[in-house]
Scaffold this active site. Sequence first.
Site, short mmCIF file in Angstrom:
data_model
loop_
_atom_site.label_atom_id
_atom_site.label_comp_id
_atom_site.label_asym_id
_atom_site.label_seq_id
_atom_site.Cartn_x
_atom_site.Cartn_y
_atom_site.Cartn_z
N ARG A 190 -4.01 0.88 -13.36
CA ARG A 190 -4.22 -0.45 -12.76
C ARG A 190 -5.36 -1.21 -13.45
O ARG A 190 -5.62 -2.37 -13.14
CB ARG A 190 -4.58 -0.32 -11.28
CG ARG A 190 -3.40 -0.03 -10.39
CD ARG A 190 -3.83 -0.03 -8.92
NE ARG A 190 -2.67 0.14 -8.08
CZ ARG A 190 -2.18 -0.78 -7.26
NH1 ARG A 190 -2.76 -1.94 -7.11
NH2 ARG A 190 -1.10 -0.54 -6.55
N TYR A 195 -5.26 -4.83 -15.06
CA TYR A 195 -5.28 -5.96 -14.13
C TYR A 195 -6.62 -6.02 -13.41
O TYR A 195 -7.28 -7.07 -13.39
CB TYR A 195 -4.13 -5.80 -13.14
CG TYR A 195 -3.92 -6.95 -12.20
CD1 TYR A 195 -3.41 -8.16 -12.66
CD2 TYR A 195 -4.21 -6.84 -10.84
CE1 TYR A 195 -3.21 -9.23 -11.79
CE2 TYR A 195 -4.01 -7.89 -9.97
CZ TYR A 195 -3.51 -9.09 -10.45
OH TYR A 195 -3.31 -10.14 -9.58
N ASP A 196 -7.05 -4.88 -12.85
CA ASP A 196 -8.28 -4.87 -12.04
C ASP A 196 -9.49 -5.28 -12.90
O ASP A 196 -10.28 -6.15 -12.51
CB ASP A 196 -8.55 -3.48 -11.47
CG ASP A 196 -7.46 -3.00 -10.52
OD1 ASP A 196 -6.41 -3.66 -10.45
OD2 ASP A 196 -7.65 -1.96 -9.87
N GLU A 197 -9.63 -4.62 -14.03
CA GLU A 197 -10.79 -4.91 -14.89
C GLU A 197 -10.62 -6.26 -15.58
O GLU A 197 -11.60 -6.96 -15.83
CB GLU A 197 -11.01 -3.81 -15.92
CG GLU A 197 -11.32 -2.44 -15.31
CD GLU A 197 -12.69 -2.35 -14.63
OE1 GLU A 197 -13.33 -3.38 -14.35
OE2 GLU A 197 -13.12 -1.20 -14.37
N ASN A 220 -2.74 -9.54 -0.66
CA ASN A 220 -1.27 -9.52 -0.74
C ASN A 220 -0.64 -10.73 -0.04
O ASN A 220 -0.94 -11.01 1.12
CB ASN A 220 -0.72 -8.25 -0.09
CG ASN A 220 -1.17 -7.00 -0.84
OD1 ASN A 220 -2.37 -6.72 -0.92
ND2 ASN A 220 -0.23 -6.28 -1.42
N TYR A 222 6.40 4.56 -0.91
CA TYR A 222 5.62 5.37 -1.83
C TYR A 222 4.55 6.13 -1.04
O TYR A 222 3.83 5.51 -0.23
CB TYR A 222 4.96 4.50 -2.91
CG TYR A 222 5.94 3.67 -3.72
CD1 TYR A 222 7.31 3.97 -3.76
CD2 TYR A 222 5.52 2.57 -4.46
CE1 TYR A 222 8.20 3.20 -4.49
CE2 TYR A 222 6.40 1.79 -5.20
CZ TYR A 222 7.75 2.11 -5.21
OH TYR A 222 8.62 1.34 -5.93
N GLY A 223 4.47 7.44 -1.25
CA GLY A 223 3.56 8.27 -0.46
C GLY A 223 4.12 8.42 0.94
O GLY A 223 5.34 8.34 1.14
N THR A 270 -2.45 1.01 3.91
CA THR A 270 -2.35 -0.30 4.58
C THR A 270 -2.51 -1.45 3.59
O THR A 270 -3.11 -1.32 2.53
CB THR A 270 -3.44 -0.46 5.66
OG1 THR A 270 -4.72 -0.57 5.03
CG2 THR A 270 -3.43 0.70 6.65
N ARG A 271 -1.92 -2.57 3.99
CA ARG A 271 -2.13 -3.84 3.29
C ARG A 271 -2.18 -4.93 4.36
O ARG A 271 -1.68 -4.76 5.47
CB ARG A 271 -0.97 -4.15 2.32
CG ARG A 271 -0.84 -3.21 1.12
CD ARG A 271 -1.99 -3.36 0.15
NE ARG A 271 -1.78 -2.56 -1.07
CZ ARG A 271 -2.10 -1.28 -1.20
NH1 ARG A 271 -2.61 -0.60 -0.18
NH2 ARG A 271 -1.90 -0.66 -2.36
#
Length: 315
Positions: free
Chosen positions: A142, A145-147, A174, A204-205, A210-211
């Site tokens: 990730r 995108y994150d960095e 989100n 997934y998982g 949470t979001r």
Amino acid sequence: MKKRVLVTGGAGFLGSNLCKRLLEDGHYVIAVDNLYTGRIENIQPFFSNPDFEFVQHDITEPMDIKVEEIYNAACPASPPHYQKSPTFTTKTCVQGLIHMLDIATKYHAKILQFSTSEVYGDPQIHPQPEQYRGYVNPIGIRSCYDEGKRCGEALCFDYAREFHTRVKVIRIFNTYGPNMDPKDGRVVSNLIMQALKGEDITIYGDGSQTRSFCYVDDLIEGIVRMMDSKDEIMGPVNLGNPGEFTILELAQRIIEKTNTISKIQYCPLPADDPLQRKPVIEKAKELLSWEPQVSLDQGLDATIPYFKRQLAAMA
Ligand code: UDP
């Protein structure tokens, strides 16, 4: 007052919703997009509007255009998309933004940078206020995108300090709604499309992560208010809906609302997938008098018919 406004990523999900709003507000809108993830159909309805212009251009290449405001939304934002060409993602976040900051500096335009809750990484503090500095893996899948987005924030504030550029930074959590690409691989689009097709719903998982999901109209209102705020308000400001749901809860709501025969299929959790995410929005409330108005139920009720139309068009 009518303004000349540039929207990069103007054919994307957020960009096209923003163009619509700006046109409704009476501005002259120039949408720039390389169509890497943006879609012409999102902006097709504006082509007959004399106040709308589309330029197919990649912001990692220089450009010069005189405008009064720049919304820098260009960047693939869905994990599978930004991970497909990770170095290009970083280049868009950094080189693309530098080009936009140079335009803003040259013409003394305001620039609003679309940053992200991803700057918080897999947060160790919950919910996330703007002062939290994040917990980001600098070398993971990730990171591009994150960095890239973290570097983008640094660039905005350095341009402000060094060149007095009029910058504004928002951190977007989100968001979902019409004009999302049904194939974009994100949770809301995946689950609704799977439910409508009667296919397995991929969690997934274990689905306990949470979001917080914000309906696009609410987000666009916050974005426009941020741009219209005084120059001293530079941010970063969190924009998102503080309602927090597990992915399993989201799936259950979509299953109920679509009346689907689909069954849940559990799949491996991708690397570095944040466990929880929820914005603190006190700053947005105080500075912009903004808070979301649309509940998840109302937002899903407005979004599901959009995906139904997309599915019908694919048939
Ligand atoms: N997710 C899921 N099924 C899917 C797509 C995503 O369970 O088909 C999960 C994903 O692992 C993450 C959450 O939903 O925990 C949100 O994913 P998304 O890609 O929408 O955005 P993110 O917030 O991770 O950038």
